[in-house]
Design an enzyme around this catalytic site. Structure first.
Site, PDB file in Angstrom:
ATOM      1  N   CYS A  46      42.440 -22.223  -1.457  1.00 51.63           N
ATOM      2  CA  CYS A  46      43.389 -21.396  -2.194  1.00 51.63           C
ATOM      3  C   CYS A  46      44.543 -20.870  -1.339  1.00 51.63           C
ATOM      4  CB  CYS A  46      42.655 -20.254  -2.874  1.00 51.63           C
ATOM      5  SG  CYS A  46      41.436 -20.854  -4.078  1.00 51.63           S
ATOM      6  N   HIS A  99      43.839 -16.893 -11.203  1.00 47.91           N
ATOM      7  CA  HIS A  99      43.892 -17.476  -9.857  1.00 47.91           C
ATOM      8  C   HIS A  99      44.354 -18.928  -9.932  1.00 47.91           C
ATOM      9  CE1 HIS A  99      43.422 -18.309  -5.805  1.00 47.91           C
ATOM     10  NE2 HIS A  99      42.129 -18.153  -5.633  1.00 47.91           N
ATOM     11  N   LYS A 149      48.031 -12.168  -9.815  1.00 53.04           N
ATOM     12  CA  LYS A 149      46.888 -12.836 -10.442  1.00 53.04           C
ATOM     13  C   LYS A 149      46.343 -12.028 -11.610  1.00 53.04           C
ATOM     14  CE  LYS A 149      45.340 -15.410  -6.332  1.00 53.04           C
ATOM     15  NZ  LYS A 149      46.236 -14.857  -5.303  1.00 53.04           N
ATOM     16  N   PHE A 180      44.391 -16.511   0.761  1.00 52.59           N
ATOM     17  CA  PHE A 180      43.151 -16.783   1.485  1.00 52.59           C
ATOM     18  C   PHE A 180      42.342 -17.827   0.724  1.00 52.59           C
ATOM     19  CE2 PHE A 180      43.658 -11.951   1.813  1.00 52.59           C
ATOM     20  CZ  PHE A 180      44.601 -12.045   2.818  1.00 52.59           C
ATOM     21  N   HIS A 210      46.608 -11.288  -2.242  1.00 58.20           N
ATOM     22  CA  HIS A 210      45.827 -12.440  -2.695  1.00 58.20           C
ATOM     23  C   HIS A 210      44.884 -12.027  -3.825  1.00 58.20           C
ATOM     24  CE1 HIS A 210      43.475 -16.131  -2.597  1.00 58.20           C
ATOM     25  NE2 HIS A 210      42.377 -15.403  -2.471  1.00 58.20           N
ATOM     26  N   PHE A 227      38.481 -20.543   0.561  1.00 57.41           N
ATOM     27  CA  PHE A 227      37.145 -20.905   1.017  1.00 57.41           C
ATOM     28  C   PHE A 227      37.204 -21.489   2.428  1.00 57.41           C
ATOM     29  CE2 PHE A 227      35.228 -21.721  -3.486  1.00 57.41           C
ATOM     30  CZ  PHE A 227      34.981 -20.373  -3.618  1.00 57.41           C
TER      31      PHE A 227
END
Length: 408
Positions: free
Chosen positions: A163, A335, A330, A392, A300, A394
């Protein structure tokens, strides 16, 4: 001598609008693009919420050979890129006379792979998949197709960083231009929104279950947040050296002045505080500015309990008492995953251009972490010259980009 890097064009295809003007209006009004998708519920999703964008009609824009090679995410990216190039005053003939590169964020091609596999399972004959399938199913599908369509001869790479993909594409483009290796790079991010792309994500149980009220489901920083809402689309920024932009009389939208990155070095999906804080500090240091010079932070924050709390702590750790306005777009878009880092730069730049801060909608009650931040729960009419945007992903990948109004 390091060169200055500017944004000369932007294009957006998102659930809150398919043009810069439409998106600007949605941001100002705090309009949500989240809907309930019955198809997902029938497919077995725990949460059938999603951001939804219209399918582009490309028949009058691309020939058949071009269309059979591009999948959903590339369609969105193409629409965003057309708008960005037009705004940057780059026409088709420009590509034959100038070297232009592309760095685009993308980290999945679920639909194309599943459709090809279904044909093989049914027909037991790979020849029936079709000649365009391979170009749809590779992770670099966006860059390989757009570089062909626009006849690009510069850098040509896909950035796959979960992301943070879209943000890193801009950060890396910034460095390539700054160092003199390229003059113009098409940067951005794209995200497919089909049910195949989001099924395994839904299986983690991280999506908001608030299906009764889709527009209220994404609640970044709010104490009652209960999960994120998936979304997607395409977002393109034209990055260019200041010298190149001035030479060709291009409109200069803003200037990229800092890019920071880091890796958390820990859990694959659980974020921490220090990684994001490091990325923000690096971005500020490269920009040569102090925290109190930043007028706005596009967080984020995805509306997950731990992620939002740790980002709030990281923002406070870096910015402290300077207390810039913070919001997560968001809350409106959901997202946008691989696209988010690029689209949120566009959202923030639109705000800076037009003198307002978009609201973090659905923020009604702070928690222990978010109460320290200056969160804009309603639209704020405010002029600001510098913003920072966080992304940010995974694996603990972090990106922070600093942008300012152009200074002569």
């Amino acid at each position: 001598m390091e060169r200055r890097v500017v944004i000369t064009g932007m294009g957006i295809y998102s659930c809150i609008g398919t043009s810069l003007e439409e998106v600007k209006q949605s941001l100002y009004e705090g309009k949500s693009g989240i809907v309930y998708d019955q198809e997902r519920k029938e497919f077995g999703f725990q949460s059938a919420l999603t951001g939804m964008v219209p399918k582009p009609d490309l028949k009058n824009l691309l020939n058949r050979r071009q269309r059979i090679s591009i999948g959903e995410e590339t369609e969105y990216a193409y629409m965003a890129t057309i708008e960005a190039l037009q705004n940057a005053k780059i026409d088709d003939a420009f590509f034959d006379e100038h070297e232009v590169g592309i760095l685009y964020g993308n980290d999945s091609v679920s639909k194309a792979i599943i459709e090809a596999t279904d044909i093989i399972r049914e027909k037991k004959d790979t020849a029936l998949i079709g000649s365009g399938a391979i170009f749809k199913s590779m992770n670099s599908t966006v860059t390989m197709n757009l570089s062909t369509i626009f006849r690009l001869r510069g850098v040509n790479m896909t950035i796959s960083a979960a992301c943070a993909s879209g943000s890193h594409s801009v950060g890396l483009g910034f460095h390539l231009i700054k160092s003199g290796l390229q003059d113009i790079i098409i940067c951005g991010g794209a995200q497919e929104i089909n049910k195949y792309a989001m099924a395994s994500f839904d299986g983690l149980g991280v999506f908001s279950p608030n299906e009764a009220n889709p527009a209220k489901a994404s609640r970044p920083f709010d104490s009652s947040r209960d999960g994120l809402v998936p979304s997607g689309g395409g977002a393109t920024l034209i990055l260019e050296s200041y010298e190149s932009a001035i030479k060709r009389g291009a409109p200069i939208v803003a200037e990229v002045i800092g890019y920071g990155f880091s890796s958390n070095g820990g859990h694959i999906s659980t974020p921490n505080v220090e990684g994001p804080a490091t990325a923000m500090r690096r971005a500020l240091a490269q920009a040569g500015i102090q925290p109190n010079e930043v007028g706005y932070i596009n967080a984020h924050a995805t509306s997950t309990p731990l992620g939002d709390a740790n980002e709030a702590r990281a923002i406070y750790e870096v910015f402290g008492e300077s207390n810039p306005h913070v919001s997560s777009t968001k809350s409106m878009t959901g997202h946008e995953c691989w696209m988010a880092g690029a689209s949120e730069l566009i959202y923030s730049t639109l705000m800076m251009q037009h003198g307002f801060i978009a609201p973090n909608i659905n923020f009604e009650q702070s928690d222990e972490a978010s109460e320290k931040l200056n969160i804009a729960s309603k639209t704020v009419n405010k002029n600001f010259d510098i913003y920072l945007s966080n992304s940010f992903g995974f694996g603990g990948t972090n990106s922070a980009v600093v942008v300012r109004k152009l200074k002569e």
